[in-house]
Design an enzyme around this catalytic site. Structure first.
Site, PDB file in Angstrom:
ATOM      1  N   ASP A  85       0.844  -1.195   0.000  1.00  0.00           N
ATOM      2  CA  ASP A  85       0.000   0.000   0.000  1.00  0.00           C
ATOM      3  C   ASP A  85       0.886   1.255   0.000  1.00  0.00           C
ATOM      4  O   ASP A  85       1.797   1.365   0.829  1.00  0.00           O
ATOM      5  CB  ASP A  85      -0.893  -0.043   1.256  1.00  0.00           C
ATOM      6  CG  ASP A  85      -1.993   1.007   1.237  1.00  0.00           C
ATOM      7  OD1 ASP A  85      -2.313   1.503   0.146  1.00  0.00           O
ATOM      8  OD2 ASP A  85      -2.539   1.303   2.325  1.00  0.00           O
ATOM      9  N   HIS A  86       0.627   2.167  -0.908  1.00  0.00           N
ATOM     10  CA  HIS A  86       1.387   3.427  -1.001  1.00  0.00           C
ATOM     11  C   HIS A  86       2.899   3.216  -1.099  1.00  0.00           C
ATOM     12  O   HIS A  86       3.670   3.847  -0.351  1.00  0.00           O
ATOM     13  CB  HIS A  86       1.073   4.351   0.179  1.00  0.00           C
ATOM     14  CG  HIS A  86      -0.287   4.937   0.134  1.00  0.00           C
ATOM     15  ND1 HIS A  86      -0.644   5.950  -0.727  1.00  0.00           N
ATOM     16  CD2 HIS A  86      -1.409   4.628   0.834  1.00  0.00           C
ATOM     17  CE1 HIS A  86      -1.926   6.253  -0.557  1.00  0.00           C
ATOM     18  NE2 HIS A  86      -2.419   5.452   0.371  1.00  0.00           N
ATOM     19  N   ASP A 107       2.937   4.941  -5.484  1.00  0.00           N
ATOM     20  CA  ASP A 107       2.291   6.221  -5.206  1.00  0.00           C
ATOM     21  C   ASP A 107       3.221   7.372  -5.563  1.00  0.00           C
ATOM     22  O   ASP A 107       3.987   7.861  -4.731  1.00  0.00           O
ATOM     23  CB  ASP A 107       1.885   6.280  -3.730  1.00  0.00           C
ATOM     24  CG  ASP A 107       1.216   7.603  -3.388  1.00  0.00           C
ATOM     25  OD1 ASP A 107       1.040   8.442  -4.300  1.00  0.00           O
ATOM     26  OD2 ASP A 107       0.876   7.802  -2.210  1.00  0.00           O
ATOM     27  N   GLU A 137      -1.729   6.277  -8.372  1.00  0.00           N
ATOM     28  CA  GLU A 137      -2.609   7.327  -7.827  1.00  0.00           C
ATOM     29  C   GLU A 137      -2.399   8.664  -8.521  1.00  0.00           C
ATOM     30  O   GLU A 137      -1.279   9.028  -8.870  1.00  0.00           O
ATOM     31  CB  GLU A 137      -2.328   7.491  -6.314  1.00  0.00           C
ATOM     32  CG  GLU A 137      -3.172   8.585  -5.655  1.00  0.00           C
ATOM     33  CD  GLU A 137      -2.875   8.757  -4.162  1.00  0.00           C
ATOM     34  OE1 GLU A 137      -2.612   7.750  -3.481  1.00  0.00           O
ATOM     35  OE2 GLU A 137      -2.897   9.901  -3.698  1.00  0.00           O
ATOM     36  N   HIS A 181      -7.509   9.945   4.476  1.00  0.00           N
ATOM     37  CA  HIS A 181      -7.008   8.930   5.405  1.00  0.00           C
ATOM     38  C   HIS A 181      -7.341   9.366   6.830  1.00  0.00           C
ATOM     39  O   HIS A 181      -7.362  10.562   7.122  1.00  0.00           O
ATOM     40  CB  HIS A 181      -5.487   8.788   5.277  1.00  0.00           C
ATOM     41  CG  HIS A 181      -5.047   8.189   3.970  1.00  0.00           C
ATOM     42  ND1 HIS A 181      -4.102   8.781   3.171  1.00  0.00           N
ATOM     43  CD2 HIS A 181      -5.413   7.043   3.339  1.00  0.00           C
ATOM     44  CE1 HIS A 181      -3.896   8.016   2.096  1.00  0.00           C
ATOM     45  NE2 HIS A 181      -4.677   6.963   2.173  1.00  0.00           N
ATOM     46  N   HIS A 209      -9.390   5.154  -1.595  1.00  0.00           N
ATOM     47  CA  HIS A 209      -8.680   5.150  -0.308  1.00  0.00           C
ATOM     48  C   HIS A 209      -9.520   5.946   0.684  1.00  0.00           C
ATOM     49  O   HIS A 209     -10.357   6.752   0.287  1.00  0.00           O
ATOM     50  CB  HIS A 209      -7.297   5.790  -0.454  1.00  0.00           C
ATOM     51  CG  HIS A 209      -6.316   4.917  -1.173  1.00  0.00           C
ATOM     52  ND1 HIS A 209      -5.126   4.519  -0.623  1.00  0.00           N
ATOM     53  CD2 HIS A 209      -6.377   4.330  -2.400  1.00  0.00           C
ATOM     54  CE1 HIS A 209      -4.483   3.742  -1.478  1.00  0.00           C
ATOM     55  NE2 HIS A 209      -5.214   3.621  -2.573  1.00  0.00           N
ATOM     56  N   ASN A 233      -8.617   1.335   6.801  1.00  0.00           N
ATOM     57  CA  ASN A 233      -7.544   1.249   7.792  1.00  0.00           C
ATOM     58  C   ASN A 233      -8.003   1.844   9.121  1.00  0.00           C
ATOM     59  O   ASN A 233      -8.029   1.163  10.139  1.00  0.00           O
ATOM     60  CB  ASN A 233      -6.290   1.967   7.258  1.00  0.00           C
ATOM     61  CG  ASN A 233      -5.069   1.733   8.123  1.00  0.00           C
ATOM     62  OD1 ASN A 233      -5.009   0.774   8.897  1.00  0.00           O
ATOM     63  ND2 ASN A 233      -4.083   2.597   8.022  1.00  0.00           N
TER      64      ASN A 233
HETATM   65 ZN   LIG Z   1      -4.311   5.184   1.102  1.00  0.00          ZN
END
Ligand SMILES: [Zn+2]
Length: 287
Positions: A85-86, A107, A137, A181, A209, A233
């Protein structure tokens, strides 16, 4: 079952009008919780690990090994993808791929477009021959997740989305469209019109996200407009921390760590089950 890439699961989700949950994992308990939830719900699932979580867990090889071993011990037969992720650099993505990750996100959204496209293409060229899928992204997601911090959401540009998909040949795209986020302060303003426009133009699965705390109707609308992967998350952090805090506050004698960590694990599992049902992926792993 072996780990799989997200290619098939996202295609089926897009065609079937549901989304696959991507859950960031940070320790053994969270990995167990997400796998148990997916098994019970007969749902495909994506386990996400950020670079920070990779460091916390002890490295890329450790993250891959724990997840693969748990899948075997827990007799997991639903499709599971292990996703970086990222990913912040081409090197990070390569390390993840070399250690058994089946999907990566590069990312480059905070770099100028040309640089983002160049690094994304480099990752795709390394990943695709190995059967690994790539997410990229554009725009900027609000809020904070670990070291990633943003002042506020910046919507993705349609023409850049079209260019990136065409030239880098990515498998899924995160167009930042107002999500953030971490916990939301007030209701977010999602660019649904733009989401539809981008989805119709790029014709690949979109990723959202900041899926924690979004009202269910916004989730459903996003899925209807081409979002096939939703990242969660913060909601798991909130559930885990609340439960562990309550356990320790209620019982001052409690000292066996596995006792309260197991309670935290259960609350993550319940949260994940709720998301899988909301996203519509429950039961989709049945052949
Ligand atoms: Zn994210």
């Amino acid at each position: 079952m072996q780990l799989v890439s997200v290619r098939d699961m996202l295609k089926k989700a897009l065609d079937g009008g549901y989304a696959i949950g991507h859950f960031d994992v940070h320790n053994l308990e969270w990995i167990q919780a997400v796998l148990e939830a997916a098994k019970e719900e007969k749902s495909p699932v994506i386990l996400g690990v950020t670079e920070e979580a990779v460091r916390y867990l002890g490295g890329y090889s450790v993250a891959g090994a724990i997840i693969k071993s748990l899948m075997k011990e827990m007799n997991i037969t639903v499709p599971v993808a292990l996703h970086l992720d990222h990913g912040q650099s081409v090197e990070s993505c390569k390390s993840a791929i070399d250690n058994g990750f089946t999907s990566v996100m590069i990312d480059g959204s905070h770099f100028p477009f040309e640089q983002n496209m160049k690094m994304t293409k480099e990752v795709v060229d390394y990943a695709h021959p190995k059967g690994v899928t790539v997410e990229a992204e554009l725009g900027s997601i609000g809020g904070q997740e670990g070291i990633l911090k943003s002042e506020g959401p910046v919507y993705a540009d349609l023409n850049e989305c079209i260019e990136l998909v065409k030239h880098a040949k990515i498998d899924s795209l995160t167009p930042a469209l107002g999500t953030a986020h971490g916990p939301y302060k007030g209701e977010p303003v999602i660019g649904f019109d733009k989401m539809e426009e981008i989805s119709n133009s790029v014709k690949i699965p979109l990723v959202m996200h900041g899926g924690s705390g979004l009202p269910p109707e916004q989730i459903k609308k996003s899925i209807a407009l081409g979002t096939a992967k939703i990242n969660v998350n913060a909601d798991n952090h909130l559930a885990f921390s609340k439960t562990v805090r309550e356990e320790l506050n209620q019982n001052k004698e409690l000292y066996v760590a596995s006792d309260y960590l197991a309670k935290g694990r259960s609350s993550v599992k319940e949260t994940v089950i709720g998301k899988l049902r909301l996203f519509g992926s429950s039961g989709k792993a049945i052949k």
